[in-house]
Design an enzyme around this catalytic site. Structure first.
Site, PDB file in Angstrom:
ATOM      1  CB  THR A 181       8.319   5.805   4.174  1.00 51.46           C
ATOM      2  OG1 THR A 181       7.108   6.407   3.791  1.00 51.46           O
ATOM      3  CG2 THR A 181       9.432   6.371   3.304  1.00 51.46           C
ATOM      4  CD  GLU A 326      10.131  10.369   3.651  1.00 49.97           C
ATOM      5  OE1 GLU A 326       9.280  10.429   4.569  1.00 49.97           O
ATOM      6  OE2 GLU A 326       9.872   9.954   2.516  1.00 49.97           O
ATOM      7  CE  LYS A 436      -2.920  22.290 -12.899  1.00 54.02           C
ATOM      8  NZ  LYS A 436      -1.553  22.312 -13.371  1.00 54.02           N
ATOM      9  CD1 TRP A 441      -3.042  24.084  -8.052  1.00 55.75           C
ATOM     10  CD2 TRP A 441      -3.254  21.874  -8.374  1.00 55.75           C
ATOM     11  NE1 TRP A 441      -1.900  23.624  -8.666  1.00 55.75           N
ATOM     12  CE2 TRP A 441      -2.008  22.272  -8.880  1.00 55.75           C
ATOM     13  CE3 TRP A 441      -3.625  20.539  -8.481  1.00 55.75           C
ATOM     14  CZ2 TRP A 441      -1.113  21.397  -9.460  1.00 55.75           C
ATOM     15  CZ3 TRP A 441      -2.734  19.650  -9.064  1.00 55.75           C
ATOM     16  CH2 TRP A 441      -1.496  20.079  -9.546  1.00 55.75           C
TER      17      TRP A 441
HETATM   18  P1  AMP Z   1       4.381   8.907   6.659  1.00 56.05           P
HETATM   19  O1  AMP Z   1       5.785   9.000   6.189  1.00 56.05           O
HETATM   20  O2  AMP Z   1       3.756   7.586   6.379  1.00 56.05           O
HETATM   21  O3  AMP Z   1       4.235   9.331   8.067  1.00 56.05           O
HETATM   22  O4  AMP Z   1       3.523   9.905   5.805  1.00 56.05           O
HETATM   23  C1  AMP Z   1       3.852  11.261   5.749  1.00 56.05           C
HETATM   24  C2  AMP Z   1       2.810  11.966   4.947  1.00 56.05           C
HETATM   25  O5  AMP Z   1       1.552  11.900   5.603  1.00 56.05           O
HETATM   26  C3  AMP Z   1       3.092  13.418   4.743  1.00 56.05           C
HETATM   27  O6  AMP Z   1       3.960  13.647   3.661  1.00 56.05           O
HETATM   28  C4  AMP Z   1       1.697  13.947   4.478  1.00 56.05           C
HETATM   29  O7  AMP Z   1       1.302  13.721   3.139  1.00 56.05           O
HETATM   30  C5  AMP Z   1       0.835  13.083   5.366  1.00 56.05           C
HETATM   31  N1  AMP Z   1       0.600  13.755   6.644  1.00 56.05           N
HETATM   32  C6  AMP Z   1       1.243  13.587   7.807  1.00 56.05           C
HETATM   33  N2  AMP Z   1       0.709  14.360   8.760  1.00 56.05           N
HETATM   34  C7  AMP Z   1      -0.290  15.040   8.182  1.00 56.05           C
HETATM   35  C8  AMP Z   1      -1.217  16.021   8.627  1.00 56.05           C
HETATM   36  N3  AMP Z   1      -1.258  16.438   9.886  1.00 56.05           N
HETATM   37  N4  AMP Z   1      -2.085  16.521   7.731  1.00 56.05           N
HETATM   38  C9  AMP Z   1      -2.090  16.120   6.437  1.00 56.05           C
HETATM   39  N5  AMP Z   1      -1.242  15.186   5.959  1.00 56.05           N
HETATM   40  C10 AMP Z   1      -0.354  14.664   6.817  1.00 56.05           C
END
Ligand code: AMP
Length: 534
Positions: A181, A326, A436, A441
């Site tokens: 990732t 993860e 911020k 926030w």
């Molecule tokens: P990845 O490991 O590339 O799948 O990215 C994971 C990250 O994507 C998470 O830590 C979130 O920041 C974002 N993410 C995944 N699903 C969502 C969702 N439904 N809404 C908002 N952010 C999301």
């Protein structure tokens, strides 16, 4: 109870024993390929023999650089079931990242789709551990390539024995698959999925309140098979013998619409960008989507406007899901509870648009800056932390990042969330993306979603602009829809936001741009936006 190992072998064997007549459909280079789980099993056995002949032994990393295809599914099973590790390579990575990942994982063989060969040819001289490349194509001839040595997937399978005894002594804690990732800083981080983790993740996906898949479903994962096991769908669907549809190389929204209609897909999953594309196509040409039960959408926040458009124009719900590489990846999915049927539609939307309820088997919390537990009142924001049997306990060969992100037995997600008194999680932002302003926030995600509800807006991303007095202020980068390109102005956006967001949250600037840069997995690349426009 018995000490029974939770390995992928039991998924594979069940698919063969019970569902050998159930169909698998794959969009191949020269047409549609159809077979069933019976023939699939036979090819997985042949592939296992091929892998052995190539010298793949237990623990060896075997990479794939491939689209969502039936061959990729065969690799999903043959590699882990013989005890090796399936390493899915993200085909949208930059060259340097690809080189780093292949060398870091010490991949031994790479299985590559024919049209992706140039990606490997460009980096081949820098790969330190790769001993060979297997080309996947449906044509008789292998394309010319500078890679060496190369083998033909189909030819090797045709010549291999259809019998293979998958080992029964695999340790459930051994690694079945790997995925890297992108890190916010530094090199990509590797996540190793154990057999046990994937097995238990499938169970959770199967529950009716999560993905709720059954044998009667036709499942099409649009989310790439190189991204967190395509959200676990190929494994889960195989376990219960659901028909699977693989959209193949470079699927565009039209191709996806056609597949949904022709194959009578019932459940499909992908990121919001995919469903925005589908909606656009659908608005121009009505496809028959009557088979579809739900569109699972995650990876980024689902804009409420998209959810409503699907309800109104297609009459099919979007189910909002959340997870990370993860986390194998499913952490939450949003469905309303039974008593919420009595609520007004708007009240239900307020629930559905959240990321949802934690999957059975996991634990979640939100914590403050000093690690203290925060209340579940739907207002107080804190960092979301997760633990459970399919949550990564460390990054592969990366003790520094592991120490940062997996403190105290919890995965620290870097996502800022609220949890309401019903237990629904709402992701407000990623830590780096929060704005911020004057010590308070502002959620850039909320602003983006509100702006994207404007009929003239195709996409919007909000980033933090440095500000002398307030420290940071929001700036909106907006891509107008083509028909609004000449007419949409800053005032239109601000007037639209007026009354919808607090005055102090209004963007200080609205910048109209051609397109929002995306990361390799299709998310808004805010790092690049900041670099480009600030
Ligand atoms: P990845 O490991 O590339 O799948 O990215 C994971 C990250 O994507 C998470 O830590 C979130 O920041 C974002 N993410 C995944 N699903 C969502 C969702 N439904 N809404 C908002 N952010 C999301």
């Amino acid at each position: 109870m018995m000490n029974y190992p939770l390995t992928l072998k039991s998924i594979l064997e069940r698919a063969k024993m019970l569902y050998s007549k159930k169909e698998l459909v794959s969009r191949d280079y020269s047409g549609t390929f159809r077979y069933d789980y019976g023939r699939f099993y036979e090819r997985v056995c042949r592939l296992a023999n091929v892998l052995e002949d190539l010298g793949v032994n237990r623990g060896a990393r075997v990479a794939t650089l491939a689209w969502n295809t039936h061959r990729h599914l065969e690799l999903y099973f043959a590699i882990p079931c013989l005890g090796a590790v399936l390493h899915t390579l993200n085909l949208r990575l930059f060259q340097d990242q690809l080189i780093y990942i292949i060398n870091h994982a010490e991949d031994t063989i790479i299985f590559v789709d024919r049209d992706l060969l140039p990606l490997l040819e460009a980096v081949k001289d820098k790969l330190k551990t790769v001993k060979g490349f297997v080309i996947m194509t449906d044509s008789q001839e292998l394309p010319d390539t500078s890679l060496s040595p190369v083998y033909s997937y189909e030819q090797m399978l045709a010549e291999a024995s259809p019998q293979y005894n998958f080992p029964s002594d695999l340790d459930e804690w051994s690694t079945a698959a790997m995925c890297y990732t992108t890190a916010t800083t530094g090199e990509p981080k590797g996540v190793a999925y154990t057999h046990r983790g994937i097995f238990l993740h499938c169970f959770s996906c199967l529950s009716a309140d999560m993905m709720g898949l059954s044998e009667r479903d036709t499942v099409m994962a649009v989310v790439p098979m190189f991204h967190a096991n395509a959200w676990g769908m190929p494994y889960t669907a195989a376990w219960i013998g659901a028909k699977q549809v693989f959209p193949g190389a470079r699927p565009d929204p039209k191709i996806l619409c056609q597949l949904i209609q022709d194959e009578k897909v019932t459940v499909t999953a992908g990121v919001p960008t995919i469903w925005m594309g589908i909606l656009e196509v659908f608005e121009k040409q009505a496809y028959d989507f009557s088979s579809v039960k739900s569109f699972i959408c995650g990876g980024s926040a689902v804009p409420l406007s998209l959810m409503k458009a699907f309800d109104e124009k297609l009459g099919i719900p979007i189910l909002h899901a959340y997870g990370m590489t993860e986390t194998t990846p499913l952490v939450t999915l949003s469905r309303t509870k039974s008593y919420m049927d009595q609520w007004t539609v708007e009240e239900q939307y307020r629930v559905r648009v959240k990321q949802g309820l934690v999957a059975p088997g996991l634990e979640i919390k939100i914590i403050g800056e000093n690690g203290e537990d925060l209340p579940h009142d739907g207002k107080i924001m804190g960092e979301l932390i997760v633990r459970g049997p399919w949550i990564a306990g460390e990054y592969y060969k990366n003790p520094q990042k592991s120490a940062e992100c997996m403190k105290g037995g919890w995965l620290h997600t870097n996502d800022i969330a609220t949890i309401d008194d019903e237990g629904y999680i709402a992701i407000c932002d990623r830590t780096k993306d929060l704005i911020k302003s004057g010590g308070e926030w502002i959620s850039s995600v909320d602003l983006e979603n509100t702006i994207m509800a404007h009929p003239g807006v195709a996409e919007a991303a909000v980033i933090a602009m440095p500000h002398e007095k307030w420290d940071e202020r929001p700036m909106a980068c907006v891509v107008p829809r083509p028909e609004f390109r000449e007419s949409l102005g800053e005032e239109d956006i601000l007037n639209f936001l007026d009354g919808k967001v607090a005055k102090w949250m209004m963007p200080d600037r609205v910048l109209f741009i051609e397109e929002i840069p995306k990361t390799s997995v299709g998310k808004f690349n805010k790092k690049e936006l900041r670099q480009k426009y600030l």
